[in-house]
Enzyme design. Structure first.
Site, PDB file in Angstrom:
ATOM      1  N   GLU A 173      -3.879 -20.382  22.110  1.00 19.55           N
ATOM      2  CA  GLU A 173      -3.482 -19.147  21.689  1.00 19.55           C
ATOM      3  C   GLU A 173      -2.619 -18.731  22.742  1.00 19.55           C
ATOM      4  OE1 GLU A 173      -2.208 -17.338  19.795  1.00 19.55           O
ATOM      5  OE2 GLU A 173      -3.401 -15.761  18.750  1.00 19.55           O
ATOM      6  N   ASP A 174      -1.269 -17.909  22.275  1.00 19.10           N
ATOM      7  CA  ASP A 174      -0.554 -17.200  23.367  1.00 19.10           C
ATOM      8  C   ASP A 174      -1.139 -16.034  24.192  1.00 19.10           C
ATOM      9  OD1 ASP A 174      -0.330 -15.656  21.254  1.00 19.10           O
ATOM     10  OD2 ASP A 174       1.903 -15.605  21.084  1.00 19.10           O
TER      11      ASP A 174
ATOM     12  N   ASP B 182      -4.772  -9.630  22.228  1.00 20.43           N
ATOM     13  CA  ASP B 182      -4.352  -8.233  22.274  1.00 20.43           C
ATOM     14  C   ASP B 182      -5.560  -7.523  21.946  1.00 20.43           C
ATOM     15  OD1 ASP B 182      -3.072  -5.918  22.595  1.00 20.43           O
ATOM     16  OD2 ASP B 182      -1.891  -6.233  20.957  1.00 20.43           O
TER      17      ASP B 182
ATOM     18  N   PHE C 256       3.865  -4.658  26.181  1.00 23.12           N
ATOM     19  CA  PHE C 256       4.233  -5.491  25.244  1.00 23.12           C
ATOM     20  C   PHE C 256       5.198  -6.568  26.090  1.00 23.12           C
ATOM     21  CE2 PHE C 256       7.347  -7.108  22.270  1.00 23.12           C
ATOM     22  CZ  PHE C 256       6.448  -7.776  21.337  1.00 23.12           C
TER      23      PHE C 256
ATOM     24  N   ARG D  41      11.430 -16.180  21.982  1.00 19.53           N
ATOM     25  CA  ARG D  41      10.356 -17.137  22.227  1.00 19.53           C
ATOM     26  C   ARG D  41      10.760 -18.337  23.280  1.00 19.53           C
ATOM     27  NH1 ARG D  41       6.485 -16.242  18.354  1.00 19.53           N
ATOM     28  NH2 ARG D  41       7.140 -15.629  16.260  1.00 19.53           N
TER      29      ARG D  41
HETATM   30  P1  IMP Z   1      -4.559  -9.439  18.308  1.00 23.66           P
HETATM   31  O1  IMP Z   1      -5.090  -9.752  17.091  1.00 23.66           O
HETATM   32  O2  IMP Z   1      -4.198  -7.699  18.375  1.00 23.66           O
HETATM   33  O3  IMP Z   1      -5.343  -9.977  19.543  1.00 23.66           O
HETATM   34  O4  IMP Z   1      -3.048  -9.955  18.368  1.00 23.66           O
HETATM   35  C1  IMP Z   1      -2.757 -11.182  18.448  1.00 23.66           C
HETATM   36  C2  IMP Z   1      -1.406 -11.794  18.347  1.00 23.66           C
HETATM   37  O5  IMP Z   1      -0.458 -10.627  18.304  1.00 23.66           O
HETATM   38  C3  IMP Z   1      -0.767 -12.701  19.148  1.00 23.66           C
HETATM   39  O6  IMP Z   1      -0.974 -14.010  18.659  1.00 23.66           O
HETATM   40  C4  IMP Z   1       0.762 -12.342  19.009  1.00 23.66           C
HETATM   41  O7  IMP Z   1       1.379 -13.108  18.087  1.00 23.66           O
HETATM   42  C5  IMP Z   1       0.744 -10.880  18.917  1.00 23.66           C
HETATM   43  N1  IMP Z   1       1.035 -10.157  20.201  1.00 23.66           N
HETATM   44  C6  IMP Z   1       0.113  -9.339  20.848  1.00 23.66           C
HETATM   45  N2  IMP Z   1       0.541  -8.681  21.924  1.00 23.66           N
HETATM   46  C7  IMP Z   1       1.808  -9.140  21.697  1.00 23.66           C
HETATM   47  C8  IMP Z   1       2.858  -9.120  22.742  1.00 23.66           C
HETATM   48  O8  IMP Z   1       2.773  -8.297  23.998  1.00 23.66           O
HETATM   49  N3  IMP Z   1       4.100  -9.489  22.653  1.00 23.66           N
HETATM   50  C9  IMP Z   1       4.353 -10.400  21.566  1.00 23.66           C
HETATM   51  N4  IMP Z   1       3.403 -10.722  20.797  1.00 23.66           N
HETATM   52  C10 IMP Z   1       1.999  -9.888  20.970  1.00 23.66           C
END
Ligand code: IMP
Length: 175
Positions: free
Chosen positions: A100-101, A104, A153, A166
């Site tokens: 995963e990237d 959050d 962010f 990206r």
């Molecule tokens: P989560 O479910 O809140 O953990 O979100 C995960 C997804 O939100 C990641 O796979 C990203 O695609 C997106 N995301 C979360 N934080 C960022 C950020 O700082 N920049 C860009 N995309 C983000």
């Protein structure tokens, strides 16, 4: 400094720092899975760059497959995970590493992990380039983490702001 759409971003993690850290993660994974043929589940779109840099440093026999989920709108997590596409592969009794990237809130990853366990794998671990521990809303175990960052962010290295950014080869943070 760079501008993407209406926002300004400043340099945050350099290409060199990212590559050094990916090399370290690849070494750990190679060691931990030396007797296995793991399946890498790459979460599109954001993890494509991290995944390609990671797997080419892992000299194991392995499988690489791609899935898609989406839960994010612009710069705020919605917490809702839409359908997971592409998880139709037979994962029974396999060692799975989800790539995963960024984690959050962790909501996407925890739901993804549950979905993967429904396929009766032998093990499920996560490799994420970035992790925002302060934003976590659900407990989650991340075995391989590139960088822990504050609640900011970021874009670049696969991560986007409204689909832009990206292709940046380093990571930038919102000013
Ligand atoms: P989560 O479910 O809140 O953990 O979100 C995960 C997804 O939100 C990641 O796979 C990203 O695609 C997106 N995301 C979360 N934080 C960022 C950020 O700082 N920049 C860009 N995309 C983000």
């Amino acid at each position: 400094m760079i501008n993407i759409l209406d926002k300004t971003f400043v340099p945050f993690i350099s290409k060199e720092e990212i590559e050094t850290r990916i090399t370290e993660l690849a070494a750990s994974i190679s060691r931990d899975y030396k007797d296995s043929c793991p399946v890498f589940l790459v979460v599109l779109n954001g993890a494509f760059l991290f995944a390609s840099e990671l797997v080419k440093r892992i000299p194991l026999s392995c499988e690489i497959t791609f899935i898609r989920v989406s839960s994010y709108s612009k710069t705020e997590s919605t917490g809702e995970v839409k359908e997971i596409i592409g998880i139709d592969k037979n994962l029974a009794n396999r060692d799975i590493i989800i790539i995963e990237d960024i984690v959050d809130t962790g909501l996407t990853m925890s739901q993804l992990i549950s979905k993967v366990w429904e396929k009766s794998p032998k093990s499920v671990e996560v490799a994420t380039l970035l992790h925002k521990p302060e934003s976590l809303k659900t407990p989650i175990e991340l075995r391989y983490t590139g960088f822990k960052i504050g609640n900011k962010f970021v874009v670049g290295y696969g991560l986007d702001y409204d689909e832009i950014g990206r292709n940046l080869d380093s990571i930038y943070a919102l000013e």
